[in-house]
Write a protein that holds these residues in place. Structure first.
Motif, short mmCIF file in Angstrom:
data_model
loop_
_atom_site.label_atom_id
_atom_site.label_comp_id
_atom_site.label_asym_id
_atom_site.label_seq_id
_atom_site.Cartn_x
_atom_site.Cartn_y
_atom_site.Cartn_z
N ASP A 115 33.91 -4.26 -31.82
CA ASP A 115 34.61 -5.20 -30.93
C ASP A 115 36.08 -4.84 -30.70
O ASP A 115 36.68 -5.30 -29.72
N GLY A 116 36.67 -4.06 -31.60
CA GLY A 116 38.04 -3.59 -31.37
C GLY A 116 38.10 -2.69 -30.14
O GLY A 116 38.96 -2.85 -29.26
N HIS A 117 37.17 -1.74 -30.07
CA HIS A 117 37.09 -0.87 -28.88
C HIS A 117 36.80 -1.71 -27.63
O HIS A 117 37.40 -1.49 -26.58
N SER A 133 37.46 -4.74 -26.99
CA SER A 133 38.61 -5.53 -26.51
C SER A 133 39.52 -4.65 -25.64
O SER A 133 40.10 -5.14 -24.66
N LEU A 134 39.63 -3.37 -25.97
CA LEU A 134 40.44 -2.46 -25.14
C LEU A 134 39.76 -2.23 -23.79
O LEU A 134 40.43 -2.14 -22.75
N ARG A 181 37.92 -4.37 -22.25
CA ARG A 181 38.13 -5.60 -21.45
C ARG A 181 39.55 -5.68 -20.92
O ARG A 181 39.77 -6.11 -19.78
N LEU A 182 40.49 -5.26 -21.73
CA LEU A 182 41.89 -5.22 -21.29
C LEU A 182 42.02 -4.23 -20.12
O LEU A 182 42.70 -4.52 -19.12
N GLU A 217 29.53 -3.88 -20.58
CA GLU A 217 30.91 -4.16 -20.16
C GLU A 217 31.20 -3.69 -18.75
O GLU A 217 32.31 -3.84 -18.25
N GLY A 249 44.75 0.90 -29.48
CA GLY A 249 44.83 -0.28 -30.33
C GLY A 249 46.06 -0.26 -31.23
O GLY A 249 46.46 0.79 -31.73
N GLY A 290 46.79 -2.69 -27.42
CA GLY A 290 45.94 -3.88 -27.53
C GLY A 290 45.98 -4.41 -28.95
O GLY A 290 46.06 -3.63 -29.91
N VAL A 321 41.65 -6.33 -33.53
CA VAL A 321 40.51 -7.24 -33.64
C VAL A 321 40.01 -7.18 -35.08
O VAL A 321 39.87 -6.10 -35.67
#
Ligand code: AMP
Length: 282
Positions: free
Chosen positions: A38-40, A42-43, A45-46, A88, A151, A177, A180
């Motif tokens: 989910d860390g990746h 989130s990037l 999505r950003l 995504e 990140g 970012g 997460v």
């Protein structure tokens, strides 16, 4: 859901890139080594919010691993990664092999200074930022993105890449970012799968210590004492500490109190054979 285009050769990458850039669409790149979490995401999505088109690179970069490190065992989960990127709505996945990135005779390496010599990760992984800078410079020239997302999890790396993009006029805006975390606070990492159940339950101590230390500093405690207590707590939980330090959040220069700030607390420690890093705003 449509699967992203997948490029494995420079020729197909360039063809796809030209297609993506039609009608002046902006392009964002998210560089990764795969084993996506989910860390990746989130990037990604950003990136989606900032740009019209999103490219994700997946490449386990051999030049940033030392001989004794985990290049051979680094998790590779291509099918699951592709499913996540499809969900995504990613436009293009750049997935070269090592021969494509580093053909026979490859003999050039970028030697970043400044934040790359801050005395944090570079003290324990002296080869690391040269490998990162070299591969990121290649990714930027290959993909020609308008922006790239990294990140804050790898806080020093974010500084090194930002500096390099500016210094070499790469024309890429580097965007950071937020970290997460798992529910218990452990920063997500592809390497967390290496942890045994016992190690996994001890691992959140790293984040907890960062939070406690930040709180003490905000309460007026002296930096030296707060960091020494933090180091002790991390050791008690079974970690072998590489560093727990307070640095200026922009320059990574050492600070002696919060008033020298903005201050970032950064930690790296090993649990068994797994090395974890984390950081927090103080
Ligand atoms: P990696 O695949 O480990 O090279 O990481 C690719 C990108 O994802 C880097 O910019 C990392 O900083 C970022 N990243 C890794 N873990 C996290 C996390 N837990 N939160 C936010 N970003 C992360």
């Amino acid at each position: 859901m449509t699967q992203p285009l997948i490029a494995r050769s420079l020729q197909s990458l360039h063809r796809a890139r030209t297609e993506l850039g039609r009608r002046n669409a902006t392009v964002a790149l998210v560089p990764t080594m795969g084993a996506l979490h989910d860390g990746h995401i989130s990037l990604v999505r950003l990136a989606r919010r900032r740009a019209k088109k999103v490219v994700v690179s997946i490449f386990v970069n051999p030049t940033q691993f030392a001989a004794h490190e985990d290049l051979g065992s680094y998790p590779r989960t291509w099918k699951a990664d592709l499913a996540k990127l499809t969900a995504e709505g990613v436009d293009l996945v750049w997935h070269p092999d090592a021969k494509t990135m580093y053909p026979d005779g490859f003999a050039t390496r970028i030697a970043p200074e400044g934040p790359a010599l801050a005395g944090l990760e570079d003290r324990f992984r002296p080869h690391f930022f040269g490998g990162v800078a070299t591969v990121v410079a290649k990714l930027f020239t290959q993909v020609r993105p308008d922006m790239a997302l990294f990140g804050e999890k790898d806080f020093q790396q974010l500084k090194v890449v930002s500096r390099m993009a500016r210094d070499l006029d790469l024309g890429v805006k580097v965007i950071g970012g937020a970290i997460v975390r798992e529910r218990d606070g452990l920063a997500m990492s592809s390497r967390n799968v290496y942890l045994s159940p016992e190690e996994r339950s001890a691992a959140p101590v790293l984040f907890r210590t960062l939070k406690d230390t930040a709180k003490r500093l905000r309460g007026g405690d002296r930096l030296k004492a707060a960091l020494a207590d933090g180091a002790e707590a991390i050791g008690r939980a079974g970690f072998v500490l590489d560093y727990l330090e307070a640095r200026h959040a922009d320059t990574l220069a050492p600070v002696s109190s919060l008033t020298d700030g903005p201050v970032r607390l950064l930690v790296a420690a090993k649990l068994g054979t797994t090395r974890l890093i984390d950081n927090i705003r103080a």
